[in-house]
Each structure stands twice: as structure tokens, then as C-alpha cells.
Design a protein around this motif. Structure first.
Motif, PDB file in Angstrom:
ATOM      1  N   PRO A   1       8.578   8.938 -39.722  1.00  0.00           N
ATOM      2  CA  PRO A   1       8.986   7.682 -40.376  1.00  0.00           C
ATOM      3  C   PRO A   1       8.505   6.434 -39.646  1.00  0.00           C
ATOM      4  O   PRO A   1       8.389   5.376 -40.253  1.00  0.00           O
ATOM      5  CB  PRO A   1      10.512   7.771 -40.385  1.00  0.00           C
ATOM      6  N   GLU A   2       8.200   6.558 -38.349  1.00  0.00           N
ATOM      7  CA  GLU A   2       7.726   5.384 -37.611  1.00  0.00           C
ATOM      8  C   GLU A   2       6.409   4.861 -38.161  1.00  0.00           C
ATOM      9  O   GLU A   2       6.079   3.678 -37.996  1.00  0.00           O
ATOM     10  CB  GLU A   2       7.574   5.711 -36.125  1.00  0.00           C
ATOM     11  N   LEU A   3       5.644   5.705 -38.836  1.00  0.00           N
ATOM     12  CA  LEU A   3       4.370   5.269 -39.395  1.00  0.00           C
ATOM     13  C   LEU A   3       4.557   4.362 -40.605  1.00  0.00           C
ATOM     14  O   LEU A   3       3.629   3.651 -41.006  1.00  0.00           O
ATOM     15  CB  LEU A   3       3.522   6.475 -39.806  1.00  0.00           C
ATOM     16  N   LEU A   4       5.743   4.381 -41.198  1.00  0.00           N
ATOM     17  CA  LEU A   4       6.000   3.560 -42.379  1.00  0.00           C
ATOM     18  C   LEU A   4       6.636   2.224 -42.022  1.00  0.00           C
ATOM     19  O   LEU A   4       6.940   1.424 -42.905  1.00  0.00           O
ATOM     20  CB  LEU A   4       6.921   4.316 -43.345  1.00  0.00           C
ATOM     21  N   VAL A   5       6.826   1.975 -40.734  1.00  0.00           N
ATOM     22  CA  VAL A   5       7.508   0.763 -40.287  1.00  0.00           C
ATOM     23  C   VAL A   5       6.477  -0.263 -39.853  1.00  0.00           C
ATOM     24  O   VAL A   5       5.583   0.023 -39.055  1.00  0.00           O
ATOM     25  CB  VAL A   5       8.464   1.073 -39.125  1.00  0.00           C
ATOM     26  N   GLY A   6       6.590  -1.469 -40.390  1.00  0.00           N
ATOM     27  CA  GLY A   6       5.675  -2.549 -40.043  1.00  0.00           C
ATOM     28  C   GLY A   6       6.236  -3.435 -38.958  1.00  0.00           C
ATOM     29  O   GLY A   6       7.031  -3.005 -38.111  1.00  0.00           O
ATOM     30  N   ALA A   7       5.882  -4.705 -39.002  1.00  0.00           N
ATOM     31  CA  ALA A   7       6.281  -5.648 -37.964  1.00  0.00           C
ATOM     32  C   ALA A   7       7.786  -5.883 -37.931  1.00  0.00           C
ATOM     33  O   ALA A   7       8.348  -6.229 -36.906  1.00  0.00           O
ATOM     34  CB  ALA A   7       5.546  -6.976 -38.167  1.00  0.00           C
ATOM     35  N   THR A   8       8.474  -5.683 -39.071  1.00  0.00           N
ATOM     36  CA  THR A   8       9.912  -5.942 -39.112  1.00  0.00           C
ATOM     37  C   THR A   8      10.701  -4.909 -38.331  1.00  0.00           C
ATOM     38  O   THR A   8      11.821  -5.175 -37.897  1.00  0.00           O
ATOM     39  CB  THR A   8      10.416  -5.927 -40.570  1.00  0.00           C
ATOM     40  N   GLY A   9      10.130  -3.714 -38.164  1.00  0.00           N
ATOM     41  CA  GLY A   9      10.833  -2.653 -37.444  1.00  0.00           C
ATOM     42  C   GLY A   9      11.921  -1.988 -38.247  1.00  0.00           C
ATOM     43  O   GLY A   9      12.658  -1.149 -37.729  1.00  0.00           O
ATOM     44  N   GLU A  10      12.071  -2.336 -39.519  1.00  0.00           N
ATOM     45  CA  GLU A  10      13.116  -1.752 -40.339  1.00  0.00           C
ATOM     46  C   GLU A  10      12.701  -0.357 -40.817  1.00  0.00           C
ATOM     47  O   GLU A  10      11.636  -0.192 -41.395  1.00  0.00           O
ATOM     48  CB  GLU A  10      13.389  -2.637 -41.558  1.00  0.00           C
ATOM     49  N   PRO A  11      13.542   0.664 -40.581  1.00  0.00           N
ATOM     50  CA  PRO A  11      13.186   2.021 -41.007  1.00  0.00           C
ATOM     51  C   PRO A  11      13.289   2.190 -42.520  1.00  0.00           C
ATOM     52  O   PRO A  11      13.997   1.442 -43.198  1.00  0.00           O
ATOM     53  CB  PRO A  11      14.234   2.892 -40.290  1.00  0.00           C
ATOM     54  N   ILE A  12      12.574   3.167 -43.038  1.00  0.00           N
ATOM     55  CA  ILE A  12      12.639   3.498 -44.453  1.00  0.00           C
ATOM     56  C   ILE A  12      13.867   4.369 -44.681  1.00  0.00           C
ATOM     57  O   ILE A  12      14.076   5.365 -43.988  1.00  0.00           O
ATOM     58  CB  ILE A  12      11.373   4.263 -44.893  1.00  0.00           C
ATOM     59  N   ARG A  13      14.685   3.977 -45.639  1.00  0.00           N
ATOM     60  CA  ARG A  13      15.917   4.723 -45.900  1.00  0.00           C
ATOM     61  C   ARG A  13      15.959   5.172 -47.358  1.00  0.00           C
ATOM     62  O   ARG A  13      15.915   4.351 -48.264  1.00  0.00           O
ATOM     63  CB  ARG A  13      17.148   3.857 -45.625  1.00  0.00           C
TER      64      ARG A  13
END
Length: 528
Positions: A469-481
């Protein structure tokens, strides 16, 4: 990244893929026996390659006379790339070094050159910028859109002409040779080349968009396994941020073709005017000492004065490319371009005569030969260059030729007016397709290809959300849920893939149909 063949649509191909960049394979449908010739032929037979005939190089070809499009540009890059590769592979002085670095096969270089622009969307770089902005800001896709990464996605995923019907099933050598910027926008490789003291060309973040990752890159997070597999055979031969020799050949050939052929085009249609180019180069040459003493503020404020823009180029080169820039070589390059472009080619208006055609052809042939002759192979290049590079004299000449193109073509107000309309068109088309995708009453009547792209992207992002999931996180650092966010990412990638696969004319016609402006039902078959 681990794969599960029951879930991942590309696992079937990966299970039998080559680990050696030089391993052979063939299919009953392939006409050639060499694996690299097979790769070249599959790229040339792809409908993604054919569509480049309808995609803008600088301005749309329709109605503008005999202009290059992405297809003719790619053919010329392939021609130059093959010439360079044959020189390097055929010379005892360079062949041994090339082999130590991973090889320089002319078929691989030609295949990569044919493929290098497959990912360009409608309206060229302008469409690329619009799709990137929409992908990141509307859909939350951390790696946005990038033409080079889209090329790699087509070759490994969305084209279906390979034996496994997922990608083209190309050798590792050709896939690696397409990686002009061998890194992802974020995260990969680690450490990311954007963190280097002098980052490779394209790896640094845009000054206007901090935190968004590299400005240029060659793989999305959905293709990182293919990326790693393609680069694996070159481990220990190249630094993690370096192009393969064959990728460097392709990149150099692209620079050469771009520097020459667009100038030809705009001379043909009367856009490149003798007086303005002569004034810029002539005034700089006559007053280079005085111009060098001006402060940056004065140069910027008076940039329309002849000579001022060229002086700004000289200073930018010093700031970015100290490893090669030289004021004497720059002055000599300006003099050569002034003599051969301004005083020779542009001195006579293009009137369609045999004499004018011969002058244009001679200019192209002379400069292509000179620049190809200036290619060298070095074991330890600057981080700003590949192993294949132009010698200082030719390198400076390319910078001046590209400056003329940018200053007197790309910055024209009439071109900007045209491009603003194209940007609006691409954005509105994305809006219309997105609205269709979320309309439950009309979901069953989606274009079949768009439906398939949504399903493909949903499987890809579901796997990434579960495993990395870290690959889907951009500059905001918000995880995909949750699945709703995954579906949103998939919808965005599918719309972007779909729009990027259109020609300029298809994009215009499709928007006309979706907005009710078309007088006839939509009839253009989607071969992509």
C-alpha cells in the motif's frame, strides 16, 4: 513484488519470462528468428504504434501541411538509433566497453526507438501535462501520468498482441532499453535518484511542485515488477539510476531527431522566420561580452531583446551542466547554427520548389551525419548523461538548435492559443467519460475497451493495496483505505489509459459525440 497467477492478469506471462536479457524465444505468429527482431516487429505491428500517425508532434498535422507526427518522428529516431548502435557495436574501441555495460545490439536500440513515444496522448506534451494534473488531483493517483511510463505500461500490460495477451512479451533487453528514466515517480529505486546531489536529468522534482516526485520517470507503480525484471540482468553493470547503453542510444537519437526535424517542419510552413532568428543569434555573437555582464533581473525583464534569451540559455547551461558546458564551444555552436541554419537554409523562403526541397533535405542530412559522428561511449558519465553522449562541440550545437525551436516556435502566442483550447478539450473529455463511468443506468453501455481497462486497473490496485500500500501513497502520506478508494484509483487509471490511447482526431470526435455536437452517431471503431 510477489505475484499470484490466480489474481494477477500478468502472472501467466511472468511465469515463463526470460531472466537473461539475451535469451531467445519465438511464437508461431512471428516472422523473424532473432528475439530482438521479433520484439521490433511486434512493436511495429502494434495498433498503438499505428495511432502515432494521428498524434501531434508539436502542432497537429491536419491542415498544416507536411509536418512530422509522432509516427514519422519515431521512424526517424529509429533510423538514427540504429546508425549509432551499429557504429558502437562495430568499432573495436567501443564494442568491448558496450558489452561490459550490458550490450549494444542495433535491433534492441531500433526497437526501443520505435516504441519510445507509444505513450504520448492526444496533442503531445500538452495532453501529457493535462492528464498528469487530472490523474493526481482528481483521482489521487500518486504517480499521475507520464508519457514514458505510459509507454512501458502499453508494452507490458495494455497491449494484447503478445502470446499471453498481456503486453507484447518483449525481451528484458528491449524493455530495459525503453526505460529512458529508469525510476518511478516516487519510492523506487531506494535511494531514489531525486535525492542525489546532482540528480540525473529528469529525476529532480519540479520546482513548482515540491513533494510530487521526479518530473520524468518510466514506470508506474503497477508495472514495478516488470521494471525490476527488465533491469535485473544489468545489475552490477550499471548504477541503479543509469540507462542501459541501448536506452542511452535511443535517448541520444531522440535528441538528434528533435533538434533537426522540427526546424525543418516550421521552415516549410513559414513559421521559422529568417529575420528574428538572425537577430537573436547575431546580436548575441556581436555583444556576448556585454551581455555576460548583465544581471539576471535585467536579462529576464528584457528577454524579448535580440540576444538576451540566448544569454539566458548560456547561463542555464552553466547552472545545470557544468560537467560539459564551455563558453568557447557555445560560441562556436552559435556561429555554426547561424551559418548553416540562418544564412543558408532560412535565407530563402520555402516555396515548394525542387531547389527548396533539396536545400531542406541537405540541411537535415548534413546535420544528422555531423551529430551521429559526434557520438561517443564513456565508461563513467556524469549523472546528467548516459553512457552514450555527444562530444562537446555537437552537444552545444544541439542545445542551440533546440533553443531556436523553443524560442521561435514553442513560445509563439498563436501556438499557445491553440494549445489552451486543446487542454480544455482533454479535460472536458475526461469529465465526460468519468461521468459515464459513475452513471449506473448507463454502465452497461460503456465502450467495451473502457470497461476492460477498469477491470484490469481494479485488479492491479487491489493487489497493490493489499501487498504494498505504500506505493499508492503520494506526498500527503495518507494511506488508501477500503475498496471505494481502490475503485476510485482504478477508475482514474482506466480513464487516463483510455484517453491516452486516442488520436487527436478521435479525441475531438468523441467529445463532440458525448456533448451532443455530432450530427451522426459515433462510428469510429476503437481499434485500441
Amino acid at each position: 513484488m510477489p505475484t499470484n497467477s490466480a489474481e494477477d492478469p500478468r502472472a501467466r506471462r511472468r511465469d515463463h519470462d526470460r531472466q537473461d536479457a539475451r535469451a531467445a524465444r519465438s511464437s508461431a505468429a512471428d516472422l523473424a528468428s532473432s528475439p530482438f527482431r521479433i520484439d521490433r516487429d511486434r512493436i511495429a505491428a502494434s495498433p498503438f504504434f499505428a495511432r502515432l500517425g494521428g498524434v501531434t508532434q508539436v502542432v497537429s498535422a491536419g491542415g498544416a501541411g507536411l509536418l512530422h507526427n509522432r509516427l514519422t518522428h519515431s521512424l526517424k529516431v529509429a533510423q538514427v538509433a540504429r546508425a549509432i548502435a551499429e557504429r558502437l557495436a562495430g568499432s573495436p574501441d567501443t564494442a568491448e566497453l558496450a558489452e561490459k555495460l550490458g550490450g549494444c545490439d542495433p535491433d534492441v536500440a531500433e526497437a526501443a526507438a520505435l516504441a519510445h513515444d507509444l505513450g504520448h496522448p492526444p496533442f503531445g506534451h500538452l495532453g501529457e501535462q493535462v492528464l498528469d494534473r487530472l490523474a493526481r488531483h482528481r483521482y489521487g493517483l500518486a504517480d499521475g501520468f507520464e508519457g514514458n511510463a505510459q509507454t512501458f505500461r502499453i508494452l507490458t500490460t495494455t497491449d494484447v498482441r503478445g502470446p499471453a495477451a498481456i503486453g507484447l512479451d518483449l525481451t528484458a533487453a528491449v524493455r530495459a532499453a525503453v526505460l529512458k528514466y529508469p525510476w518511478a515517480r516516487l519510492h523506487v529505486p531506494d535511494p531514489h535518484p531525486s535525492a542525489m546531489r546532482v540528480p540525473p536529468r529528469g529525476a529532480a522534482e519540479p520546482e513548482s511542485s515540491p513533494g510530487t516526485g521526479a518530473s520524468k520517470f518510466s514506470a508506474y507503480c503497477t508495472e514495478l515488477d516488470d521494471f525490476a525484471q527488465a533491469r535485473a540482468p544489468f545489475s552490477g553493470r550499471l548504477e541503479h539510476w543509469q540507462q542501459t547503453v541501448e536506452a542511452s542510444v535511443m535517448d541520444t537519437a531522440d535528441d538528434i531527431a528533435y533538434a533537426i526535424h522540427d526546424l525543418q517542419d516550421f521552415h516549410r510552413i513559414g513559421v521559422l522566420q529568417h529575420a528574428s532568428v538572425a537577430a537573436e543569434l547575431g546580436q548575441w555573437s556581436a555583444h556576448m561580452a556585454e551581455l555576460s555582464e548583465l544581471d539576471a533581473g535585467t536579462l529576464a525583464a528584457e528577454r524579448r531583446k535580440p540576444g538576451y534569451s540566448l544569454e539566458r540559455l548560456r547561463r542555464r547551461m552553466h547552472a545545470k551542466d557544468r560537467w560539459i558546458v564551455d563558453d568557447e564551444a557555445f560560441a562556436m555552436a552559435v556561429a555554426r547554427v547561424r551559418g548553416e541554419l540562418v544564412d543558408d537554409l532560412l535565407a530563402g523562403a520555402f516555396d515548394g520548389s525542387i531547389e527548396a526541397e533539396q536545400a531542406t533535405a541537405a540541411f537535415s542530412a548534413r546535420w544528422t551525419a555531423r551529430l551521429v559522428d559526434g557520438v561517443s561511449l564513456t565508461p563513467s558519465p556524469s549523472t546528467r548523461s548516459g553512457h552514450v553522449m555527444l562530444r562537446p562541440a555537437q552537444w552545444h550545437e544541439v542545445q542551440v538548435l533546440k533553443f531556436v525551436h523553443r524560442r521561435f516556435v514553442l513560445l509563439r502566442p498563436d501556438l499557445a492559443l491553440h494549445q489552451r483550447g486543446q487542454a480544455s478539450l482533454v479535460s472536458t473529455l475526461v469529465d465526460a467519460l468519468d461521468a459515464w463511468l459513475v452513471d449506473r443506468d448507463e454502465a452497461s453501455r460503456l465502450p467495451r475497451r473502457l470497461h476492460d481497462l477498469v477491470e484490469l486497473a481494479h485488479r492491479e490496485y487491489s493487489l497493490l493495496a493489499r501487498d504494498t500500500p505504500e506505493l499508492l501513497v503520494g506526498a500527503t502520506g495518507e494511506p488508501i483505505r477500503g475498496q471505494d478508494e481502490v475503485r476510485g484509483l482504478a477508475r482514474g487509471r482506466a480513464v487516463v489509459d483510455f484517453v491516452a490511447s486516442l488520436t487527436d482526431k478521435q479525441a475531438v470526435s468523441l467529445l463532440d459525440a458525448l456533448s451532443g455536437r455530432a450530427s451522426q452517431p459515433w462510428s469510429d471503431s476503437f481499434v485500441l
